[in-house]
Design a protein around this motif. Sequence first.
Motif, PDB file in Angstrom:
ATOM      1  N   ARG A 178       0.838  -1.197   0.000  1.00  0.00           N
ATOM      2  CA  ARG A 178       0.000   0.000   0.000  1.00  0.00           C
ATOM      3  C   ARG A 178       0.875   1.250   0.000  1.00  0.00           C
ATOM      4  N   PRO A 227      -4.444   4.603   5.159  1.00  0.00           N
ATOM      5  CA  PRO A 227      -4.399   3.214   4.675  1.00  0.00           C
ATOM      6  C   PRO A 227      -5.317   2.941   3.490  1.00  0.00           C
ATOM      7  N   ASN A 267       1.316   1.205  10.354  1.00  0.00           N
ATOM      8  CA  ASN A 267      -0.096   1.464  10.047  1.00  0.00           C
ATOM      9  C   ASN A 267      -0.326   2.907   9.620  1.00  0.00           C
TER      10      ASN A 267
END
Length: 537
Positions: A178, A227, A267
């Motif tokens: 990502r 995210p 994260n």
Amino acid sequence: MAFDDEGNAYANTLDAPGGTFAFTGFNQTVAIKRPGKPWTGPITVHDNRGNPVSQQNFLDDKNWIAVDNNTDVNGGPNRPHDRKIGWMYVCWSFDGTQTPSQQIVLMRSKDGGLTWGGATPGDNTPIPVSQKAVVAGIGCHEDIGPQGELYVTWYDNSLDALMQAKSTDHGASFTPARPIAAITGVNNPFPAQSFRNLSIPTSGIDRKGHIYIAVDSANGQGGPLAPDASISKLKQLAHKHQAEMEQAGDAKVNSDVVLFKSTDGGNSYTGPIRVNQDRTGNDQFQPWLAVTPKGQLDIMYFDKRRDPQNFFIGETLSRSNDGGKTFTDVRLDRHMWDPRVNPPISVSGQFIGDYQGIAADDDVAIPFWNDTQLANLPRTDRAYSRWQEVLDARVPNDALHGGPGCRDHRPPRTTLRRSGVSAGSGGIRVAGTSSDRGCKGKTRKASIPGRVTKVYVSVAKVLGKRCSFLLSNRRFSRRRSCGKRVLLRAKGRHRWLFHSKAHLGRGTYRIVAVAIDLSGNRERPVRHRNTVVIHVR
């Protein structure tokens, strides 16, 4: 290069059969250096020569090696000199030579680098890390957290974004890759220069598991991404950045090194923090990062700050002792250098780097790089070289070099009296004294001694609101702003003397003396202290 905690070193090398101009079949090997023994021969990591199809259509590029010194191959503790070597990883860009295919992939070893594989040892089948098969990115960098968690980070130049994937099972599987941060990539040669550029990230992890990523970005631009960041929006943003750069023109676009940080296992990220502390607007690029056991960040990079024309290159080390909140810059090179001097050339263009590096602990940092500053030496000097050479620097981790301790921001103090200045048929003579206090920390290593390193004198003939300055050739310059002083070196440091045989014609002259200390602080002109006005009749 990578090192385990048993004293072994590992060199991960690209092998280019037929040379770089062949541009096919690049393979990888590892050589091992054990204490007291010579380097081993090459051990194959990945081989594209197994059949004519793979040899002609694929190559390995931009590889990086890492060793898990936190856990053993079974996930247990791994301590120095316990005869345990953790998992080893090599990631790279697996490129197509005939089609625009490009993947970030990884190979592993669990026996100290003797055999390599993807799912199983020796299978010669790398594990895919990126999901995109077409131009997924380049310049991967892997690092390992306190529990053996593996992070692989790279730059996707089609999205202008830093990408990351994470593994918690020693590289057997990864989270979906990502985008973690958007940047404005520095992907083209700088104005009037021909060496290639690319915003390749470098990463590091401290003992708390905090992740740091340094990269160069145009004008220091960028920001962390959520995210659920949309790939389509990233593409739109990348096109917008490119259009803005083209509209601004080369003169208004410079490269800065920036830092992103995660404290929650990747994260989320914060940043960017500007690493280079100069105010020149010149280019800093191609950074490499190391994190010491106590969490100090050491980032080295190429640096043009000392050339007003933003052309010649040097090297700088930036250190942070507070988790990347603030940085102190330390110069590494002795002389700036010319990237046009006999650069290596391939089908990708001229090279000046791509494979710098740095090793650091809490006592010393050792950055290494290649440049041409040895070509600045006289040809009679034994160290002279007309080629790019690999150089390094040993930078102690003390307060003077950006380590823990006091920070000396106080400039030296020079005293110049009218009685110390004389002008006549023999020229001009200026004498004075300079002193510096430094700063005091809790220990000697944390202190910076007070020491004047250089003293400069400026002699200006005042012509209304403009000035003409004495030059080293004993002549005076054309009229210019009085603030743009010409500084000439004096002899001595504490008690110093400047003498020139230049003839001073009739007029009013302003003499200024300024000193520089160990920390690079330069004092400013102060009336009635380091500035004297004389009248020549």
